[in-house]
Each structure stands twice: as C-alpha cells, then as structure tokens.
Design a protein around this motif. Structure first.
Motif, PDB file in Angstrom:
ATOM      1  N   VAL A  13       9.353  76.256  41.456  1.00 15.21           N
ATOM      2  CA  VAL A  13       8.788  77.542  41.016  1.00 15.21           C
ATOM      3  C   VAL A  13       9.209  77.826  39.579  1.00 15.21           C
ATOM      4  O   VAL A  13       8.399  78.249  38.745  1.00 15.21           O
ATOM      5  CB  VAL A  13       9.238  78.678  41.957  1.00 15.21           C
ATOM      6  N   ALA A  14      10.479  77.581  39.266  1.00 13.38           N
ATOM      7  CA  ALA A  14      10.954  77.805  37.901  1.00 13.38           C
ATOM      8  C   ALA A  14      10.222  76.909  36.912  1.00 13.38           C
ATOM      9  O   ALA A  14       9.839  77.350  35.820  1.00 13.38           O
ATOM     10  CB  ALA A  14      12.459  77.556  37.829  1.00 13.38           C
ATOM     11  N   SER A  15       9.977  75.662  37.291  1.00 14.16           N
ATOM     12  CA  SER A  15       9.296  74.735  36.379  1.00 14.16           C
ATOM     13  C   SER A  15       7.817  75.042  36.233  1.00 14.16           C
ATOM     14  O   SER A  15       7.197  74.682  35.233  1.00 14.16           O
ATOM     15  CB  SER A  15       9.485  73.297  36.870  1.00 14.16           C
ATOM     16  N   SER A  16       7.238  75.721  37.226  1.00 11.55           N
ATOM     17  CA  SER A  16       5.795  76.010  37.185  1.00 11.55           C
ATOM     18  C   SER A  16       5.453  77.158  36.240  1.00 11.55           C
ATOM     19  O   SER A  16       4.306  77.309  35.825  1.00 11.55           O
ATOM     20  CB  SER A  16       5.291  76.358  38.588  1.00 11.55           C
ATOM     21  N   GLY A  17       6.433  77.991  35.933  1.00  9.40           N
ATOM     22  CA  GLY A  17       6.164  79.147  35.082  1.00  9.40           C
ATOM     23  C   GLY A  17       5.442  80.277  35.791  1.00  9.40           C
ATOM     24  O   GLY A  17       5.046  81.254  35.152  1.00  9.40           O
ATOM     25  N   ARG A  18       5.269  80.181  37.107  1.00 11.69           N
ATOM     26  CA  ARG A  18       4.575  81.211  37.874  1.00 11.69           C
ATOM     27  C   ARG A  18       5.547  82.288  38.346  1.00 11.69           C
ATOM     28  O   ARG A  18       6.696  82.021  38.657  1.00 11.69           O
ATOM     29  CB  ARG A  18       3.880  80.583  39.096  1.00 11.69           C
ATOM     30  N   ASP A  19       5.061  83.533  38.422  1.00 12.61           N
ATOM     31  CA  ASP A  19       5.859  84.657  38.917  1.00 12.61           C
ATOM     32  C   ASP A  19       5.587  84.796  40.412  1.00 12.61           C
ATOM     33  O   ASP A  19       4.696  85.535  40.836  1.00 12.61           O
ATOM     34  CB  ASP A  19       5.479  85.936  38.170  1.00 12.61           C
TER      35      ASP A  19
END
Length: 313
Positions: A210-216
């Motif tokens: 999730v952190a690497s995806s840049g999504r909130d």
C-alpha cells in the motif's frame, strides 16, 4: 504456557504448547484429547505429554481419515478433540470424515493444520493446500482462524479449545512482525480511496505494498475470515470519501486460493455497487519447486505483485 518455557517463535510451537497446557493443567477442561496422525508426534512437548497422559494423546499413525473418525467418536462421547496434521492431510484427504463424522453428527472439534499453501515448497504438491479454506467453506458451521503471528496462534488455539463447535486453525511458518489482537476486522490504517483486507500473515506485505502504491487506502486485518465480519467491512466502506463509498473497491488479500472470500464480500455489500479485487494463490497448479518467497512472487503475493494490483485498481 509453562513459565519455564521461552515464548514460542513459530505458530506450530505455539499450538503444541497450548495443546499441552490444555491437557496438563488440572484446572483446565479434562475433555481435551489430542489426536495425531504421526505429524508433530515427536516434537516438544508432545512425547513427554503422551507419556504423562497416554489416554489423552492418541497417535493413529499415517491414517488421516481414521484420525478424523476417531475425533468424531470422541466428540460424540463428550470429549473436545484437537486434530492436527499438514493442511492437505487434515482437510483434503479426510474431507468425507469432516463432513459426516463431525459436521453431520453435530460434533465439535478443533482442526489445526500446518504447511499453509506452500510453506513446504520444496516438498511439491503433496504438501501444498491452497484450496483448504475453500474446501472448509463448503461445510456449514465452521469457524476459520488464520493467525499471522505466534501470539495470535496461541490465543486462537486456546480460545478454540475452550469453546464449542467446529473450528479450523490454519497455521503458517510465515509471520507478521507483530501481533494484532481484536475480533473481526481490525483497522490498521485509515484511508479515503478504498479498502484492503489482509488475512493472516499477508498483513506486513500488504502494508508495504500500500505504501509503495501511493494510494490512500484503508487497511483492515483479520485472523478470522469465517464467520466474515460483514458489519466491520460496511463500516470501513462508509468511512471512505463519499465518491468512493458509493461504489467502493474492496481488495481481499488471502494466503490461499484467490476468490475464496468473494462470496462473503458480495453478501456484505449486497445492497450497493462495488468492485472486488481478489488476490491469493492462482487456481492453476504450479509444477515448480522453490521457497515460500518464490511461490509468493509467482502468485503475485509479494510486495511488487500486490502493489501493482493496488496501483492499477
């Protein structure tokens, strides 16, 4: 657990010591019986436990159908059996006995497996069971626990043994860095754009992805995929930004067959449009050997694979 023993470092150790405590403790339930089919029979603390309680530690040999049949008979006689083996031998091989000797008879038991989907990657397909939770899910009345840490495994096994009904506890060699306690879906991270549900040992990988995806994204964690926490999922969806809550994307990351929880997610959100992304092991069989990390990468259950799906969703 005995005060003289260091904390277990694996889920398997946590289970074996929790089972030993349940049999050894004179203040505990004297109905508890451990039924084995050779697996773990030689692991601490089982040999000494069997010597102390030869009538409550039963090793039937490499006869998994008999193992479950014996457990069914013990349950009908008023005992609380703990049944244990590798997942393919505990679930797939004795499926008929699970259905009839336990379920049909209305008996209670605790079924504890090791091996998960491919912990024994070098052992090949005989020791792999990514379909096990899906198989159990065809039978009514089962609670399914998938711990992601030895402390969680210890608590869930002890609670299952002290409880009633049919419980499947799926253990793995892979663990998250820290335990997360709580019933149902536990909110680990709050976001606005969508919901990701991590089951068991997938949590740390999901958080990194999730952190690497840049999504909130909201990240929910569960050690108990059955019964599924529909109320918790709906609450997480309603907390999203309005434009996302109206037709949310729910991503399930499960360390077994992809799509196993599609039915329960659909039932939880049956009154609203939603999109499901189901990540897990592929249905197609792999004929390659390798480590658990190799299999995770092949099934898209590593950080890169999960992160890529989150980014494109």
């Amino acid at each position: 657990m005995s005060a003289t023993l260091a904390l277990p470092t694996t889920m398997r150790e946590a289970f074996l010591w929790a089972a030993a405590d349940a049999i050894d403790d004179p203040a505990a339930d004297d109905r508890v019986v451990l039924v084995l089919a050779d697996i773990s029979a030689g692991d601490d603390p089982i040999p000494a436990l069997a010597a102390r309680h030869p009538d409550r530690v039963l090793n039937v040999g490499i006869r998994e159908q008999l193992m479950v049949g014996v457990a069914g008979g013990l349950a009908l006689a008023g005992f609380r059996p703990i049944v244990h083996s590798y997942a393919p031998f505990a679930v797939e091989r004795p499926y008929e006995q699970l259905k009839l000797d336990l379920g049909h008879q209305g008996s209670g038991a605790v079924l504890v497996s090791i091996g998960a989907s491919y912990d024994v990657g070098s052992g090949g397909r005989t020791h792999q069971a990514p379909e096990d939770v899906g198989v159990i899910d065809t039978l009514p009345g089962w609670t399914v626990h998938v711990p992601g840490h030895p402390e969680e495994a210890d608590r869930l096994v002890r609670d299952a043994v002290a409880g009633e009904g049919l419980v499947y506890v799926r253990l793995s060699e892979a663990t998250n860095a820290a335990p997360h306690h709580g019933a149902g879906l536990v909110t680990v991270q709050q976001g606005r754009d969508g919901v990701v549900v991590a089951v068991g040992r997938t949590l740390d990988t999901v958080l990194e992805a999730v952190a690497s995806s840049g999504r909130d994204l909201t990240v929910l964690y569960t050690t108990t995929p059955r019964p599924f926490d529909a109320v918790g999922l709906r609450a997480a969806v309603e907390a999203l930004a309005p434009e996302h809550a109206a037709a949310p994307t729910v991503t399930m990351v499960e360390p077994y067959l992809a799509g196993t929880s599609a039915r329960v997610v659909a039932e939880a959100l049956d009154d609203r449009p939603h999109r499901q992304v189901m990540l897990g092991t592929h249905r197609e069989e792999s004929h390659r050997y390798g480590t658990r990390a190799d299999h995770d990468a092949a099934h898209g259950l590593d950080v890169e694979g999960i992160g890529g799906r989150l980014w494109s969703s």
